[in-house]
Design an enzyme around this catalytic site. Structure first.
Site, PDB file in Angstrom:
ATOM      1  N   GLU A  53      -4.673  -0.941   6.053  1.00  0.00           N
ATOM      2  CA  GLU A  53      -5.656  -2.289   5.944  1.00  0.00           C
ATOM      3  C   GLU A  53      -4.851  -3.717   6.227  1.00  0.00           C
ATOM      4  O   GLU A  53      -5.811  -4.723   6.303  1.00  0.00           O
ATOM      5  CB  GLU A  53      -6.653  -2.457   4.950  1.00  0.00           C
ATOM      6  N   GLU A  80     -10.334   7.164   6.173  1.00  0.00           N
ATOM      7  CA  GLU A  80     -11.505   7.318   5.287  1.00  0.00           C
ATOM      8  C   GLU A  80     -12.835   6.677   5.713  1.00  0.00           C
ATOM      9  O   GLU A  80     -12.957   6.038   6.107  1.00  0.00           O
ATOM     10  CB  GLU A  80     -11.156   5.711   3.550  1.00  0.00           C
TER      11      GLU A  80
END
Ligand SMILES: *[C@@H]1O[C@H](CO)[C@@H](O)[C@H](O)[C@H]1NC(C)=O
Ligand SMILES: *[C@@H]1O[C@H](CO)[C@@H](O)[C@H](O)[C@H]1NC(C)=O
Ligand SMILES: *[C@@H]1O[C@H](CO)[C@@H](O)[C@H](O)[C@H]1NC(C)=O
Ligand SMILES: *[C@@H]1O[C@H](CO)[C@@H](O)[C@H](O)[C@H]1NC(C)=O
Ligand SMILES: *[C@@H]1O[C@H](CO)[C@@H](O)[C@H](O)[C@H]1NC(C)=O
Ligand SMILES: *[C@@H]1O[C@H](CO)[C@@H](O)[C@H](O)[C@H]1NC(C)=O
Ligand SMILES: *[C@@H]1O[C@H](CO)[C@@H](O)[C@H](O)[C@H]1NC(C)=O
Length: 798
Positions: free
Chosen positions: A184, A253
C-alpha cells in the site's frame, strides 16, 4: 487419468512424466484476464490467514475449512518484528514457522501467496517493523535510505532463501504462486517525494533480483514498476485498473468486514480510519468478521454464502478468463454484463445497483429474473440463476458461550505492583531531557517510568500548584512524593495534555510519571515517526500567579517496564520472593494490581474463551502465555446501533453498527494448546482498577442453527465439533416469517414439514437434501397459490 496408448513406448513416457511431475515446476504467468497456471487460465480465490495469529495446532483446521469454503489459495504476510525481534537473532519456531504453514497449505492442495512486505500494516504493532530498525542511527523507514534498504533487503533475502530451501515457490514445485513486496505504498508515496519514487523502483529491482520464478505483486501501487503487478485493496475494486493493461485485475484484499478497535462501537468511522495516526488501540481479537472466526469456527451464513459464490463463479471460469465482455444498460441502474468466448458460450452477471428498488428483468429467451435491490445475480450460460448476492441460502449459526455446569467460581490471589523504587525516583538511566518512549523501551514493555525531583522553597506559591504534562500518548499516571495524583488516556491514541492540582512541600519533591502505550501506529505516511510517551514534554509546574517551573530539561530518571514484568509474575511457577496474598478479600478497583487464579480447562473440544467483564485495563496470561491486552471498562457509545440492518447501498464503516454500549472486546480466546488437562493459571495485570469477581471460562459453540432455502435448492445443516442435531425446533415449508431464533409460521405450509426434516436430520452431525414438493408430500394446508415460491425454514439444536 489419461488414457494409456497401446504402444509400450507411450506408456513409459507417461510414467516418467508422472514421476517428474511430483517435484516439477508449476508455471505461473498471466495475461490481461487472469493468472495462467501451467497454461490454464485461472480465477484464483485466496483467503488471508496470518500464521502468527493462531497456533500451529489450529492451522490444519483453518486451512481445511478455507479450502472447503471454495478457496484456491491462502495468503499471509510475513511478520518481521516477530521473526527478528532482536537484530540478527531470528525466530521461526512454533507459530512463526511459516515454512511449515505453507507446507500444510500445499498438503491440502491449495496455492499460497507470500506477502513479504516487509512493511505489512495488517493492524499489526508498528506495521510489522521491529523497533530496533526505527532506533538505528541515520535510518529513515520506507524511503530511499541506504540503511533501511540494506535491512529490508537482508530480511527479504532471508525469507526468500528459506522459502527456496524448502522448495516453496511454484517454480520449484511448491505452493507459492505470487509474492508481494512493500504494501500500500502508493497510498502515501506522495509524502515521500522523489525519494519515494526511487524507493519503490528499488523495491521492484531488489525483489526481481531474488529470482523466485513466480510473479511479484505490489498492492495499491498505481505506478507499479514493471513487471510488478499492481493489485487492489478495498471494499470495492470494480473500478480498479492495473497500470499495465496486460496485467490481470486482482484484489489482494477484498474486505468482507472490518476490524474492531478499543473504544468505539464497530466498525470505526472513516475519518478516523484514514487519518495518519494509524492503529494503536486495536483489539486483541482480529477476525474481521471473516468467514472463519478467530476460533476457527465457520462464521455462518457468511462462510456458506461465499462458498456458493465461489462455486458459481467457477462455473464460468473458462469463459470469464478467455471471453469478451459487453455491458448492456437495462435502465433503472440494472446492467447485464455478458462474457462470450470464441465458441459462443456465455456467462452473465445481472446487477441491480439501485438501492431501493428490486428489478424484474425479462431477458427474452434467456428467462425472467427478480434481482433484489443492491444485488448481483450470476447466470450460468446467461440463462440459469446460480447465485444472487442478496438471497442467502446457507445456514445461520447462532454462536453461544457456555460455562461448564457447576464449574466453581475462581479463587483469586493478588499482589500489588511494587513501586517503592519509582516512587523514590529511582530508575536505571538518567538524562537531562524527556525522551521518546519506544526509543528507550524498544517496546519490550508498554510501560515507561519518567521521574524527576524539584526543590521547593516557598510553599505559599507551590502548595496548590498545577502539574502540566504534554504527552504524545497513550496513557499517563502521575504520582507526587509517592502519592497517586491521577490518570488520563487519549481517546484515539494521540497526544494530549494532562493537568492536575498538586501540593508540593518544602525541600525536594519527587514527580513520578508512568506512561503506557497501547500498541504502536501501523499505517500512514511516516507513521513510524509518530512519537509516543512524554517525548519533549513540556512538563511544567505552575504555581500562584502563574509562576512556572519548566521541568523538561531537569534531570530525569527512567525505568523501562514494571517490576512485576521483571519478576515474571505472569508465569505459573512463582519465582522466589513472590508471595501472592491469599486471603479472600482481594481488592476491587485498585490500580496497578496483579491477580492470579487457577482453573480447570472446560471439557470438550470447543474453543475456550475467558470472559473479562468487570476488569478495567491491562494484560492477561494463561500458563505464562499472553492472551492479549484488555480494556474491558471502556464502553462504546450508546447511539447509532440497530437490530435490523438494511445492507442496501454502498457499505460504509458506520453502517449496521451493532456494538453499542459494550466493551469492544470482552471475551479472550485461550487456544486449547495453551491448556493443561488438570491445573491452569490465569494471571491479570490490572492497570486502572477492576473487579475479577465475574471472570469465568467458557466455550464457544453453535447451539442453534437455522437455514432457509427456496424450493429447488439444497438445504444443508451441520453442527460443529462432532455434535449432532438433537432437535428440530422449527420447520415449515410454505411462507414462514421471522429470522433465526424467532421464526413463525406463515399463512400456509406443507403438512409434514417438521417430520420430514426430523427424519432427515435428527442424530446426524450434518444433513442435506434438495427441497422439493415431492420430499414434503404435496399436501399443503391453507395453501394460497399466489403466495409464490415455497420456502423451507428450519431451526435446529446441536
Ligand atoms: C481462448 O480462446 C481462444 C479462441 O479465442 C482459443 O483458441 C484458446 O484455446 C482459448 N484458450 C484457453 C486457455 O482456453
Ligand atoms: C530554592 O532555593 C535554592 C537555593 O537558594 C535554589 O537553588 C533553587 O533554585 C530554589 N528553587 C526554586 C524552585 O526556586
Ligand atoms: C487550587 O487552585 C485551583 C485553581 O488553580 C482552585 O480551583 C482550588 O480551589 C485551589 N485549591 C485550594 C485548596 O486552594
Ligand atoms: C498534538 O499534536 C498536534 C499535531 O502535531 C498539535 O497541533 C497539537 O497542539 C498537539 N496537542 C498537544 C496537547 O500537544
Ligand atoms: C494565568 O494564566 C492563565 C492562562 O494563561 C490566564 O488565564 C490567567 O489569567 C493567568 N493568571 C494570572 C494571575 O496571571
Ligand atoms: C489480607 O492479607 C494482607 C497481607 O497478607 C493483610 O494485610 C490483610 O489484613 C489481610 N486481610 C484480611 C481480611 O485478612
Ligand atoms: C457481575 O455479574 C452480575 C450479573 O450479571 C452483574 O450484575 C454485576 O454488575 C457484575 N459485576 C461486575 C464487577 O462485572
Amino acid at each position: 487419468m489419461f488414457p494409456m496408448g497401446s504402444s509400450p513406448w507411450v506408456g513409459i513416457v507417461l510414467l516418467s512424466l508422472a514421476f517428474v511431475a511430483l517435484c516439477v515446476a508449476t508455471e505461473v504467468t498471466y495475461d490481461a484476464h487472469s493468472l495462467i497456471i501451467n497454461g490454464e487460465k485461472r480465477i484464483i480465490f485466496s483467503g488471508s490467514v496470518h500464521y502468527p495469529r493462531s497456533t500451529v495446532e489450529m492451522w490444519p483446521n483453518i486451512i481445511q475449512k478455507a479450502k472447503d469454503g471454495g478457496l484456491d489459495a491462502i495468503e499471509s504476510y510475513v511478520f518481521w518484528d516477530r521473526h527478528e525481534h532482536i537484530r540478527r537473532e531470528y525466530d521461526f519456531s512454533g507459530n512463526l514457522n511459516f515454512v511449515k504453514f505453507f507446507k500444510l497449505v500445499q498438503e491440502v492442495g491449495l496455492y499460497a501467496i507470500l506477502r513479504i512486505g516487509p512493511y505489512v500494516c495488517a493492524e499489526w504493532n508498528y506495521g510489522g517493523f521491529p523497533i530496533w530498525l526505527h532506533n538505528m542511527p541515520g535510518i529513515e523507514l520506507r524511503t530511499d535510505n541506504p540503511i533501511y534498504k540494506n535491512e529490508m533487503q537482508i530480511f527479504t533475502t532471508k525469507i526468500v532463501s528459506m522459502a527456496k530451501e524448502a522448495n516453496l515457490f511454484a517454480s520449484q514445485g511448491g505452493p507459492i504462486i505470487l509474492a508481494q513486496i512493500e504494501n500500500e505504498y502508493g497510498n502515501i508515496m506522495v509524502d515521500y517525494g522523489d525519494a519515494g519514487k526511487s524507493y519503490i523502483k528499488w523495491c521492484a529491482q531488489m525483489a526481481l533480483a531474488q529470482n523466485i520464478g513466480v510473479p511479484w505483486i505490489m498492492c495499491q501501487q498505481h505506478d507499479a514498476p514493471q513487471p510488478m503487478i499492481n493489485t487492489c485493496n478495498g471494499y470495492y475494486c470494480d473500478q480498479f485498473q492495473p497500470n499495465n493493461p496486460k496485467s490481470p485485475k486482482m484484489f489482494t484484499e477484498n474486505w468482507i468486514g472490518w476490524f474492531p478497535k478499543m473504544g468505539p462501537k464497530g466498525p470505526p468511522h472513516k475519518n478516523e480510519l484514514w487519518s495518519h495516526k494509524g492503529g494503536p488501540y486495536i483489539t486483541t481479537s482480529y477476525d474481521y468478521d471473516a468467514p472463519l472466526d478467530e476460533y476457527g469456527n465457520l462464521n455462518q451464513p457468511k462462510w456458506g454464502h461465499l462458498k456458493q459464490l465461489h462455486a458459481a463463479i467457477k462455473l464460468g471460469e473458462k469463459i470469464l478468463t478467455n471471453g469478451t465482455r459487453t455491458d448492456k444498460d437495462l435502465g433503472n441502474q440494472v446492467t447485464l454484463t455478458t462474457y462470450t468466448n470464441a465458441n459462443g458460450e456465455r456467462f452473465c452477471f445481472l446487477s441491480n445497483i439501485n438501492n431501493n428498488q428490486d428489478a424484474n428483468v425479462a431477458l427474452q429467451q434467456d428467462g425472467k429474473y427478480i434481482v433484489p435491490s443492491w444485488s448481483v445475480t450470476i447466470l450460468n450460460g446467461c440463462n440459469k440463476e446460480v447465485f444472487n448476492t442478496a438471497k442467502v441460502n446457507s445456514q445461520t449459526s447462532i454462536m453461544v458461550k457456555k460455562s461448564d455446569d457447576g464449574s466453581p467460581k475462581l479463587t483469586w490471589v493478588w499482589i500489588p505492583e511494587k513501586k517503592k523504587d519509582t516512587m523514590q525516583g529511582k530508575g536505571s538511566f538518567k538524562a537531562n531531557q524527556l525522551l521518546e518512549q519506544k526509543e528507550l523501551t524498544f517496546d519490550v514493555s508498554d510501560y515507561l517510568w519518567y521521574m524527576t525531583s524539584v526543590d521547593i522553597n516557598d510553599t505559599s506559591i507551590w502548595s496548590n500548584a498545577t502539574l502540566h504534562v504534554n504527552t504524545m500518548g497513550h496513557t499517563i499516571r502521575a504520582y507526587v512524593n509517592g502519592r497517586h495524583v491521577g490518570y488520563k488516556f487519549s481517546q484515539w491514541g494521540g497526544n494530549f495534555t494532562y493537568e492536575k492540582q498538586v501540593s508540593l512541600k518544602e525541600g525536594p519533591n519527587i514527580i513520578t510519571l508512568l506512561s503506557a502505550t497501547v500498541g504502536l501506529a501501523n499505517y500512514g505516511a511516516n507513521f513510524d515517526k509518530i512519537k509516543t510517551g512524554i517525548a519533549g514534554g513540556p512538563v511544567q509546574l505552575i504555581g500562584k500567579n502563574n509562576v512556572t517551573i519548566d521541568l523538561s530539561t531537569n534531570l530525569w530518571s527512567y525505568k523501562v517496564g514494571l517490576n512485576g514484568e521483571k519478576r515474571q509474575l505472569y508465569n505459573s511457577q512463582p519465582r522466589i520472593g513472590v508471595s501472592w496474598r491469599t486471603n479472600s478479600s482481594y481488592p476491587i478497583g485498585r490500580p496497578m494490581t496483579w491477580y492470579k487464579a487457577e482453573f480447570k480447562a472446560p471439557s470438550g473440544a470447543d474453543p475456550v474463551v475467558v470472559d473479562l467483564q468487570g476488569m478495567g485495563k491491562g494484560q492477561a496470561w494463561v500458563n505464562g502465555l499472553s492472551i492479549g491486552r484488555y480494556w474491558t471498562s471502556w464502553i462504546s457509545d450508546t447511539n447509532g446501533c440497530s437490530d435490523t440492518c438494511d445492507y442496501r447501498g454502498k457499505y460504509t464503516t458506520d453502517k449496521c453498527n451493532t456494538n453499542c454500549c459494550i466493551p469492544s472486546q470482552r471475551w479472550y480466546h485461550v487456544p486449547r494448546s495453551f491448556l493443561n488437562n488438570d491445573k491452569n493459571t490465569l494471571v491479570l495485570f490490572e492497570e486502572i482498577g477492576g473487579n475479577p469477581k465475574n471472570i469465568s471460562f467458557q466455550t464457544v459453540t453453535a447451539e442453534t442453527i437455522c437455514a432457509q432455502v427456496e424450493e429447488g435448492a439444497l438445504l444443508e445443516l451441520s453442527c460443529q465439533g462432532g455434535k449432532t442435531i438433537t432437535q428440530i425446533q422449527f420447520a415449515s415449508f410454505g411462507n414462514p416469517e421471522g429470522k433465526c431464533g424467532s421464526f413463525k409460521k406463515g399463512t400456509w405450509e406443507a403438512t409434514d414439514g417438521q417430520s420430514t426434516v426430523e427424519a432427515a436430520c435428527i442424530g446426524k452431525s450434518s444433513c442435506g437434501f434438495t427441497v422439493t414438493k415431492e420430499a414434503f408430500g404435496v399436501t399443503f394446508s391453507l395453501m394460497k397459490v399466489d403466495d409464490g415460491v415455497a420456502r423451507l425454514v428450519v431451526q435446529a439444536t446441536c
